[in-house]
Structure formats: structure tokens, C-alpha cells
Design a protein around this motif. Structure first.
Motif, mmCIF file in Angstrom:
data_model
loop_
_atom_site.group_PDB
_atom_site.id
_atom_site.type_symbol
_atom_site.label_atom_id
_atom_site.label_comp_id
_atom_site.label_asym_id
_atom_site.label_seq_id
_atom_site.Cartn_x
_atom_site.Cartn_y
_atom_site.Cartn_z
ATOM 1 N N LEU A 37 0.812 -1.215 0.000
ATOM 2 C CA LEU A 37 0.000 0.000 0.000
ATOM 3 C C LEU A 37 0.848 1.269 0.000
ATOM 4 O O LEU A 37 0.472 2.266 -0.616
ATOM 5 C CB LEU A 37 -0.952 -0.011 1.187
ATOM 6 N N SER A 38 2.004 1.252 0.665
ATOM 7 C CA SER A 38 2.861 2.435 0.633
ATOM 8 C C SER A 38 3.471 2.617 -0.753
ATOM 9 O O SER A 38 3.637 3.756 -1.209
ATOM 10 C CB SER A 38 3.949 2.355 1.696
ATOM 11 N N ASP A 39 3.816 1.526 -1.441
ATOM 12 C CA ASP A 39 4.291 1.644 -2.824
ATOM 13 C C ASP A 39 3.192 2.204 -3.724
ATOM 14 O O ASP A 39 3.445 3.005 -4.608
ATOM 15 C CB ASP A 39 4.753 0.289 -3.366
ATOM 16 N N LYS A 40 1.960 1.780 -3.495
ATOM 17 C CA LYS A 40 0.851 2.210 -4.340
ATOM 18 C C LYS A 40 0.492 3.674 -4.114
ATOM 19 O O LYS A 40 0.391 4.447 -5.060
ATOM 20 C CB LYS A 40 -0.373 1.318 -4.066
ATOM 21 N N PHE A 41 0.296 4.060 -2.863
ATOM 22 C CA PHE A 41 -0.245 5.383 -2.588
ATOM 23 C C PHE A 41 0.823 6.438 -2.293
ATOM 24 O O PHE A 41 0.618 7.609 -2.598
ATOM 25 C CB PHE A 41 -1.260 5.310 -1.448
ATOM 26 N N CYS A 42 1.952 6.070 -1.699
ATOM 27 C CA CYS A 42 2.999 7.063 -1.401
ATOM 28 C C CYS A 42 3.928 7.261 -2.588
ATOM 29 O O CYS A 42 4.312 8.392 -2.903
ATOM 30 C CB CYS A 42 3.802 6.638 -0.179
ATOM 31 N N ASP A 43 4.314 6.170 -3.240
ATOM 32 C CA ASP A 43 5.255 6.254 -4.358
ATOM 33 C C ASP A 43 4.552 6.323 -5.707
ATOM 34 O O ASP A 43 5.198 6.554 -6.728
ATOM 35 C CB ASP A 43 6.209 5.063 -4.336
ATOM 36 N N GLY A 44 3.265 6.073 -5.742
ATOM 37 C CA GLY A 44 2.508 6.165 -6.985
ATOM 38 C C GLY A 44 2.757 5.029 -7.956
ATOM 39 O O GLY A 44 2.588 5.206 -9.165
ATOM 40 N N ARG A 56 3.413 -2.561 -11.984
ATOM 41 C CA ARG A 56 4.833 -2.222 -11.834
ATOM 42 C C ARG A 56 5.408 -2.843 -10.563
ATOM 43 O O ARG A 56 6.578 -3.218 -10.523
ATOM 44 C CB ARG A 56 5.026 -0.720 -11.815
ATOM 45 N N GLN A 57 4.596 -2.931 -9.528
ATOM 46 C CA GLN A 57 5.068 -3.606 -8.313
ATOM 47 C C GLN A 57 5.329 -5.076 -8.576
ATOM 48 O O GLN A 57 6.262 -5.666 -8.032
ATOM 49 C CB GLN A 57 4.020 -3.473 -7.205
ATOM 50 N N GLU A 58 4.521 -5.675 -9.424
ATOM 51 C CA GLU A 58 4.708 -7.089 -9.771
ATOM 52 C C GLU A 58 6.019 -7.293 -10.510
ATOM 53 O O GLU A 58 6.722 -8.283 -10.282
ATOM 54 C CB GLU A 58 3.536 -7.559 -10.622
ATOM 55 N N CYS A 59 6.399 -6.365 -11.354
ATOM 56 C CA CYS A 59 7.650 -6.487 -12.110
ATOM 57 C C CYS A 59 8.879 -6.299 -11.224
ATOM 58 O O CYS A 59 9.949 -6.779 -11.539
ATOM 59 C CB CYS A 59 7.676 -5.460 -13.250
ATOM 60 N N MET A 60 8.732 -5.582 -10.106
ATOM 61 C CA MET A 60 9.857 -5.351 -9.206
ATOM 62 C C MET A 60 10.246 -6.600 -8.428
ATOM 63 O O MET A 60 11.377 -6.736 -7.996
ATOM 64 C CB MET A 60 9.521 -4.226 -8.209
ATOM 65 N N ALA A 61 9.338 -7.510 -8.243
ATOM 66 C CA ALA A 61 9.623 -8.715 -7.450
ATOM 67 C C ALA A 61 10.525 -9.605 -8.242
ATOM 68 O O ALA A 61 11.534 -10.007 -8.033
ATOM 69 C CB ALA A 61 8.344 -9.456 -7.134
#
Length: 62
Positions: free
Chosen positions: A45-52, A57-62
Motif C-alpha cells: 500500500l505504501s508503494d501504491k499510494f505514497c510512491d505512486g 509495476r510492483q509485480e515487475c519489481m519482485a
């Protein structure tokens, strides 16, 4: 993942021949029957709402 819970001997049943044991209750869960811990949900949630970052894109970072 290991969830450690305390196990106690019942003091009221100490005088009986067979002492009983009591296990501490589980802590409350955010999502029942899920493996997601509170720290994982906070990270997502912090990646989604704080970092936008959108979810794809979060899935690709894993």
C-alpha cells in the motif's frame, strides 16, 4: 512462516492427576485465511499510494 504461541499449564488444575495446558489465542488477522502479513500489506500500500506505483509495476519489481 512460523507463528509462535505461548503454551501454559493451567494453575487451577495443578492439584489434579493430569494437568491441562492452555495455548494463547492467535493474534487478530487482517485477512482471514491469507498468508499476507501486516508488513507485506503495508509495503504494497505504501508503494501504491505514497510512491505512486501501480500494481503491475510492483509485480515487475519482485
Amino acid at each position: 512462516m512460523v507463528i509462535a504461541r505461548a503454551k501454559y499449564r493451567d494453575a487451577d488444575a495443578a492439584d489434579t492427576a493430569e494437568p491441562t495446558s492452555v495455548t494463547a489465542p492467535l493474534p487478530p488477522q487482517l485477512l482471514p485465511r491469507a498468508l499476507a502479513t501486516p508488513s507485506l500489506l503495508a509495503h504494497i500500500l505504501s508503494d501504491k499510494f505514497c510512491d505512486g506505483l501501480p500494481f503491475h509495476r510492483q509485480e515487475c519489481m519482485a
